[in-house]
Enzyme design. Sequence first.
Site, mmCIF file in Angstrom:
data_model
loop_
_atom_site.group_PDB
_atom_site.id
_atom_site.type_symbol
_atom_site.label_atom_id
_atom_site.label_comp_id
_atom_site.label_asym_id
_atom_site.label_seq_id
_atom_site.Cartn_x
_atom_site.Cartn_y
_atom_site.Cartn_z
ATOM 1 N N HIS A 27 0.868 -1.184 0.000
ATOM 2 C CA HIS A 27 0.000 0.000 0.000
ATOM 3 C C HIS A 27 0.905 1.235 0.000
ATOM 4 O O HIS A 27 1.776 1.363 0.882
ATOM 5 C CB HIS A 27 -0.870 0.025 1.262
ATOM 6 C CG HIS A 27 -1.819 -1.129 1.363
ATOM 7 N ND1 HIS A 27 -3.074 -1.129 0.786
ATOM 8 C CD2 HIS A 27 -1.699 -2.329 1.976
ATOM 9 C CE1 HIS A 27 -3.681 -2.284 1.051
ATOM 10 N NE2 HIS A 27 -2.873 -3.025 1.770
ATOM 11 N N ASN A 29 0.665 4.486 0.817
ATOM 12 C CA ASN A 29 0.824 5.350 2.005
ATOM 13 C C ASN A 29 1.285 4.585 3.248
ATOM 14 O O ASN A 29 1.855 5.182 4.161
ATOM 15 C CB ASN A 29 -0.468 6.122 2.280
ATOM 16 C CG ASN A 29 -0.652 7.228 1.252
ATOM 17 O OD1 ASN A 29 0.180 8.114 1.131
ATOM 18 N ND2 ASN A 29 -1.716 7.146 0.464
ATOM 19 N N HIS A 83 -1.995 10.030 5.942
ATOM 20 C CA HIS A 83 -2.796 10.663 4.884
ATOM 21 C C HIS A 83 -2.792 12.189 4.998
ATOM 22 O O HIS A 83 -2.844 12.893 3.998
ATOM 23 C CB HIS A 83 -4.240 10.132 4.920
ATOM 24 C CG HIS A 83 -4.336 8.712 4.454
ATOM 25 N ND1 HIS A 83 -5.258 7.826 4.952
ATOM 26 C CD2 HIS A 83 -3.611 8.010 3.550
ATOM 27 C CE1 HIS A 83 -5.099 6.647 4.362
ATOM 28 N NE2 HIS A 83 -4.113 6.738 3.519
ATOM 29 N N SER A 115 -2.970 1.864 -4.214
ATOM 30 C CA SER A 115 -3.362 3.014 -3.394
ATOM 31 C C SER A 115 -4.791 3.415 -3.717
ATOM 32 O O SER A 115 -5.232 3.308 -4.867
ATOM 33 C CB SER A 115 -2.426 4.198 -3.686
ATOM 34 O OG SER A 115 -2.619 5.208 -2.721
ATOM 35 N N HIS A 217 -8.444 -8.239 -0.473
ATOM 36 C CA HIS A 217 -8.230 -8.591 0.934
ATOM 37 C C HIS A 217 -9.428 -9.424 1.375
ATOM 38 O O HIS A 217 -10.573 -8.972 1.227
ATOM 39 C CB HIS A 217 -8.202 -7.334 1.804
ATOM 40 C CG HIS A 217 -6.918 -6.568 1.752
ATOM 41 N ND1 HIS A 217 -6.411 -6.064 0.604
ATOM 42 C CD2 HIS A 217 -6.043 -6.224 2.734
ATOM 43 C CE1 HIS A 217 -5.268 -5.432 0.877
ATOM 44 N NE2 HIS A 217 -5.028 -5.509 2.153
ATOM 45 N N GLU A 220 -9.033 -11.690 6.379
ATOM 46 C CA GLU A 220 -7.902 -11.114 7.127
ATOM 47 C C GLU A 220 -8.154 -11.231 8.633
ATOM 48 O O GLU A 220 -7.223 -11.293 9.424
ATOM 49 C CB GLU A 220 -7.699 -9.636 6.725
ATOM 50 C CG GLU A 220 -6.469 -9.002 7.365
ATOM 51 C CD GLU A 220 -6.237 -7.552 6.979
ATOM 52 O OE1 GLU A 220 -7.080 -6.972 6.269
ATOM 53 O OE2 GLU A 220 -5.205 -6.992 7.395
ATOM 54 N N ASP A 302 3.139 -5.492 2.781
ATOM 55 C CA ASP A 302 1.890 -4.811 3.158
ATOM 56 C C ASP A 302 2.122 -3.307 3.326
ATOM 57 O O ASP A 302 1.723 -2.514 2.475
ATOM 58 C CB ASP A 302 1.322 -5.400 4.454
ATOM 59 C CG ASP A 302 -0.177 -5.237 4.582
ATOM 60 O OD1 ASP A 302 -0.786 -4.742 3.627
ATOM 61 O OD2 ASP A 302 -0.736 -5.611 5.631
ATOM 62 N N ASP A 303 2.766 -2.929 4.423
ATOM 63 C CA ASP A 303 2.984 -1.506 4.738
ATOM 64 C C ASP A 303 4.375 -1.397 5.366
ATOM 65 O O ASP A 303 4.506 -1.416 6.595
ATOM 66 C CB ASP A 303 1.938 -1.038 5.758
ATOM 67 C CG ASP A 303 0.513 -1.195 5.248
ATOM 68 O OD1 ASP A 303 0.080 -0.397 4.414
ATOM 69 O OD2 ASP A 303 -0.164 -2.144 5.691
HETATM 70 C C1 6MZ Z 1 -6.571 -3.724 5.047
HETATM 71 C C2 6MZ Z 1 -5.028 -2.073 4.619
HETATM 72 C C3 6MZ Z 1 -4.058 -2.747 5.413
HETATM 73 O O1 6MZ Z 1 -4.304 3.322 -0.079
HETATM 74 O O2 6MZ Z 1 -3.625 5.288 1.307
HETATM 75 N N1 6MZ Z 1 -4.456 -0.942 4.172
HETATM 76 N N2 6MZ Z 1 -6.261 -2.569 4.442
HETATM 77 N N3 6MZ Z 1 -5.710 -4.412 5.810
HETATM 78 C C4 6MZ Z 1 -4.454 -3.955 6.042
HETATM 79 N N4 6MZ Z 1 -3.669 -4.651 6.895
HETATM 80 C C5 6MZ Z 1 -2.810 -4.059 7.857
HETATM 81 N N5 6MZ Z 1 -2.928 -2.021 5.372
HETATM 82 C C6 6MZ Z 1 -3.189 -0.921 4.604
HETATM 83 O O3 6MZ Z 1 -2.548 3.050 1.724
HETATM 84 C C7 6MZ Z 1 -3.018 2.954 3.049
HETATM 85 C C8 6MZ Z 1 -4.356 2.271 3.074
HETATM 86 O O4 6MZ Z 1 -4.221 0.889 2.691
HETATM 87 C C9 6MZ Z 1 -5.175 0.076 3.362
HETATM 88 C C10 6MZ Z 1 -5.968 1.012 4.285
HETATM 89 O O5 6MZ Z 1 -7.147 1.413 3.620
HETATM 90 C C11 6MZ Z 1 -5.008 2.203 4.451
HETATM 91 O O6 6MZ Z 1 -5.676 3.409 4.766
HETATM 92 P P1 6MZ Z 1 -3.174 4.029 0.619
HETATM 93 O O7 6MZ Z 1 -2.010 4.304 -0.320
#
Ligand code: 6MZ
Length: 358
Positions: A27, A29, A83, A115, A217, A220, A302-303
């Site tokens: 993702h 952000n 954000h 995103s 997703h 989860e 993931d992040d």
């Molecule tokens: C579900 C997730 C996530 O879109 O603003 N996001 N959604 N499960 C997860 N597991 C931890 N991790 C991230 O990136 C951030 C967004 O990605 C999704 C959420 O909607 C989060 O706000 P973007 O680039």
Amino acid sequence: MPSRSQTEKKKLHDFCMKIPKVELHAHLNGSISTDTLQKLSARKSSSDEKASDLAKLAKWKKLTENREQRSLEDCFEIFPLVHKLVDDAEAVAIATRDVIQEFAADNVKYLELRSSPKENPSTGLTRRTYIETVLKEIKQSNYESNGILTRFLLSIDRKVPLPVMGEVVKLAEEFHTSSEGLLVGLDLSGDPFTTNVSDIIPLLSRAKNAGLKLALHLAETDDRSAESLMLLQVPPDRIGHGTFIHPAAGGTDEMEELVNRLKIPIECCLTSNLISRTVKSYSEHHFKYWLNKNHPVVLCTDDKGVFSTNLSEEYRIAAETYNLQNDDLWRISNESINYIFADDATKTSLRDEWQICR
Ligand code: 6MZ
């Protein structure tokens, strides 16, 4: 399982860094590093609110570096803080550029970024300009051929109203046609405790019929079997997380049978799932279950910003936890190419690159 010596640990770390890798669940952000957050924060005028947000982010960073477990709800309180710093086109450009460069520095050769497009009337950002900005940065980075090839998925955030989801799907269809192969699909993500997915299914089916690939997703969190089954029946081209699919994990035979039969690849995010406490420990992560069944699995971050990790680190953790050898890691990375959303020519050229790096 015999524990590794310090020398072996260093060797494993270097190997995980050195092998070429594919990242399919990132993702945008959530992937922003602390350095970039500081850069983005410096663009904003100072305020008490900004100082308090930065303090919260710093505190969160510390606990994720220590791999302290929180809850998924806690994680969803962190994204809005990021954000706020990415609320104009220039910030979106900086974030995209830096995230791609950081994945490239981690020896990721092929990246699919995702995103949800956002708007902000006060800065003139619209969902369209958000997408155009990300695509412009991806195009530039691909053109510079700095060792990484990037594609884009638009995310449908589960918390936005249905008409906005419809707008996102429309934009995805439009840019799928006009972006010269850069926008390849749709992701469904966001807080799983929101939204009735039956409202979203027709949108997903429409997107699939229009040729967009779907990474959804699902499962989860626990107690989501009914909606997960609905999402599996679309069906998706890849599954995000899929923690609670098989009965032993709290899923159902019907779900497992469907995933097996369609051989739907599962994007596994070890550290994210550990910190958000959807798995109790690395050793109990479903990655091993599916790997042992020879089912398609892809290691992903993931992040990487929010969970203080990178893809090499996820490979290292997998090797240490499941006693995987270098050949196993190389095979997992190489097989991930099979599950990317780019065309066959791209897959062939990536496979050639992997052979050279062997
Ligand atoms: C579900 C997730 C996530 O879109 O603003 N996001 N959604 N499960 C997860 N597991 C931890 N991790 C991230 O990136 C951030 C967004 O990605 C999704 C959420 O909607 C989060 O706000 P973007 O680039």
